[in-house]
Motif scaffolding. Sequence first.
Motif, PDB file in Angstrom:
ATOM      1  N   LYS A 187       8.616   8.767  18.369  1.00  0.00           N
ATOM      2  CA  LYS A 187       8.437  10.207  18.587  1.00  0.00           C
ATOM      3  C   LYS A 187       8.213  10.977  17.293  1.00  0.00           C
ATOM      4  O   LYS A 187       7.585  12.032  17.304  1.00  0.00           O
ATOM      5  CB  LYS A 187       9.646  10.769  19.333  1.00  0.00           C
ATOM      6  CG  LYS A 187       9.776  10.260  20.770  1.00  0.00           C
ATOM      7  CD  LYS A 187      11.002  10.840  21.449  1.00  0.00           C
ATOM      8  CE  LYS A 187      11.050  10.448  22.925  1.00  0.00           C
ATOM      9  NZ  LYS A 187      11.084   8.987  23.118  1.00  0.00           N
ATOM     10  N   SER A 203       3.695   8.216  22.515  1.00  0.00           N
ATOM     11  CA  SER A 203       4.814   9.143  22.741  1.00  0.00           C
ATOM     12  C   SER A 203       5.070  10.050  21.544  1.00  0.00           C
ATOM     13  O   SER A 203       6.037  10.822  21.554  1.00  0.00           O
ATOM     14  CB  SER A 203       6.095   8.353  23.061  1.00  0.00           C
ATOM     15  OG  SER A 203       5.947   7.574  24.225  1.00  0.00           O
ATOM     16  N   ALA A 236       5.559  12.884  19.055  1.00  0.00           N
ATOM     17  CA  ALA A 236       5.696  14.327  19.216  1.00  0.00           C
ATOM     18  C   ALA A 236       5.599  15.063  17.879  1.00  0.00           C
ATOM     19  O   ALA A 236       5.164  16.210  17.838  1.00  0.00           O
ATOM     20  CB  ALA A 236       7.022  14.656  19.887  1.00  0.00           C
ATOM     21  N   ASN A 250      -2.049  13.012  22.318  1.00  0.00           N
ATOM     22  CA  ASN A 250      -2.079  14.151  23.235  1.00  0.00           C
ATOM     23  C   ASN A 250      -0.704  14.705  23.574  1.00  0.00           C
ATOM     24  O   ASN A 250      -0.603  15.712  24.273  1.00  0.00           O
ATOM     25  CB  ASN A 250      -2.834  13.793  24.522  1.00  0.00           C
ATOM     26  CG  ASN A 250      -2.277  12.548  25.193  1.00  0.00           C
ATOM     27  OD1 ASN A 250      -1.175  12.118  24.908  1.00  0.00           O
ATOM     28  ND2 ASN A 250      -3.070  11.961  26.075  1.00  0.00           N
ATOM     29  N   LYS A 251       0.372  14.074  23.095  1.00  0.00           N
ATOM     30  CA  LYS A 251       1.712  14.605  23.300  1.00  0.00           C
ATOM     31  C   LYS A 251       2.295  15.248  22.040  1.00  0.00           C
ATOM     32  O   LYS A 251       3.452  15.655  22.013  1.00  0.00           O
ATOM     33  CB  LYS A 251       2.654  13.500  23.789  1.00  0.00           C
ATOM     34  CG  LYS A 251       2.345  13.006  25.193  1.00  0.00           C
ATOM     35  CD  LYS A 251       3.405  12.033  25.682  1.00  0.00           C
ATOM     36  CE  LYS A 251       3.102  11.587  27.112  1.00  0.00           C
ATOM     37  NZ  LYS A 251       4.127  10.617  27.605  1.00  0.00           N
ATOM     38  N   SER A 268       3.453  17.768  19.444  1.00  0.00           N
ATOM     39  CA  SER A 268       3.863  19.168  19.508  1.00  0.00           C
ATOM     40  C   SER A 268       4.059  19.774  18.116  1.00  0.00           C
ATOM     41  O   SER A 268       4.068  20.992  17.970  1.00  0.00           O
ATOM     42  CB  SER A 268       5.164  19.308  20.311  1.00  0.00           C
ATOM     43  OG  SER A 268       6.220  18.621  19.676  1.00  0.00           O
ATOM     44  N   ASP A 290      -1.344  20.751  23.512  1.00  0.00           N
ATOM     45  CA  ASP A 290       0.090  21.013  23.670  1.00  0.00           C
ATOM     46  C   ASP A 290       0.796  21.284  22.344  1.00  0.00           C
ATOM     47  O   ASP A 290       2.031  21.361  22.305  1.00  0.00           O
ATOM     48  CB  ASP A 290       0.770  19.828  24.368  1.00  0.00           C
ATOM     49  CG  ASP A 290       0.366  19.710  25.828  1.00  0.00           C
ATOM     50  OD1 ASP A 290       0.057  20.746  26.431  1.00  0.00           O
ATOM     51  OD2 ASP A 290       0.355  18.583  26.351  1.00  0.00           O
TER      52      ASP A 290
END
Length: 536
Positions: free
Chosen positions: A182, A204, A206, A227-228, A230, A252
């Motif tokens: 992450k 996954s 982030a 695409n995840k 943030s 996102d």
Amino acid sequence: MLCQVIHITLVPVLLLGTFLLPTGHAGLANCPIGCQCDDDTLVVTCGEGHLDVLPIVLNPSLQRLVIKNNKIKTIDSSMQFYAELTFLDLSYNHLFNMPPRTFAYQKKLTELHLNHNKVGSISNKTFLGLESLSILNLRGNFLDELTEGVFFGLKKLEELNLGQNRIGKIDSKAFEGLTNLKVLYLDDNTLSAVPSTAFGPLTSLAELYLGINSFTTIPKDAFVKLNKLSHLDLKGAALSNVTSESFNGLEDLRTLDLSDNRLNRIPTTELMSLVRLEELALGQNDFDSISTAAFAGMSNLRKLDISGSLKLNRIDGGAFSANANLEEIVIASNKALTEIHEGALSGLPHLKRLILKDNALTTLSDGLFSWNELVDLDLSENPIVCDCRILWLRNVLVNKSNGSQNQIPVICASPDRLREQALQVLSPDLLGCSHTDPRQQAIICAVLVAAAAILTTLALVLYKCRRRIREVVKGGWGNSAIGRKEREYQKTFSEEDYMGRHSNPCGLGVHPTTLNNYQINNHHTHGIRHIPVTEL
């Protein structure tokens, strides 16, 4: 010979007996000097000292081991004695070598901190056995390359810190197996391009930190596989340009740091697709102004930081007009910033924190910002000129002084008589304001406007009636005889003609019927002079 065999047999038994002692006795009896051993919590912490090897006499049930700021150079087979470890911190040592399968017995280890050592290389066998590991910290070492499958066995890894190394090459399959990762730190390395091809397995991810590298630009679709994502940190990446396709796939994204780069303008169009962005940092770049609607498209923006930009000198009105949800604005340490135009900070009903510290502001336009929701205000370290132009701010500070707002005093830089004094404690008279009551000012303004309107109207009337006035003036200064003759002459006209001639003496408009009658009468009496009664 028998004695030798007995001796050889007893040594490991005695050593084993040491580890089979009750937990409390083993821990307390064998705690190294400079360490704190707690056999109730199964934690050992060793402060700064002179340990150059990993102790092998600690409690084998140990769960947390922290040996920081020592001189350990290698990790050998001694690690096998601590199979119950869940946390190991060997940071700030002299580690340069970790043999294959060093951690093969640490099946329960969840955090491994090896940061700030001298590790120069790792392989796909270095971390075998760490099947429960969730955090691996290798920051501040001498790694220069990531080879294929180097982290393949770390199925549960969620955070990997590879920052402050010398990594210039990353194999396209280096991150294979890290499907649960992450957070990835690759900042402060020697990467010359975004390692886009290696991001494929990171489904996954982030948070990605790529700052302090040498990218210059970000190619199209560099992050399209993430695409995840943030949070994206590109601080100090030597960027001079970004394009509208640089951030493809990041719909996102919530946080973006582009500070400390070489952008010569705010990339308004290029960032417009980041509609969900909530936090943006753009300080320490080369743009000189923030124009109207500079952050159009980012309607969800809540925090904006533009600090340390050496060339920024102006913020235009409506600069944040597209960002009504802003809650925090930090515009600090911009040494050339002298102008914040009227309306630059208007239309921000949710603004709670405004930091304008350490700029070059000498004054602020009336009503520059609203206090509807404002909690924190910092205008310190600006060369504020305390005069009547800043009275509105002084009144705001006084009115809010009893509230919950966190106010940092606004200190006057000039004039000399007010230097180093807090604006809030100064009276309007000291600021050179003769009319301090807003209602009184409003009344005075209204009177002045009304007087100006009356004078303008009077001037127009005088201009229109200038011929009539001239005749009246002449008649009043010695032309009384001519005036009497004129009046006698006028009596010979019919009442209707007389009214037609004199109904609008200032030439403000003549009725057409009256003008026609007058012309007809003149036509019939052409060449005939009426003799006034006084001459008979």
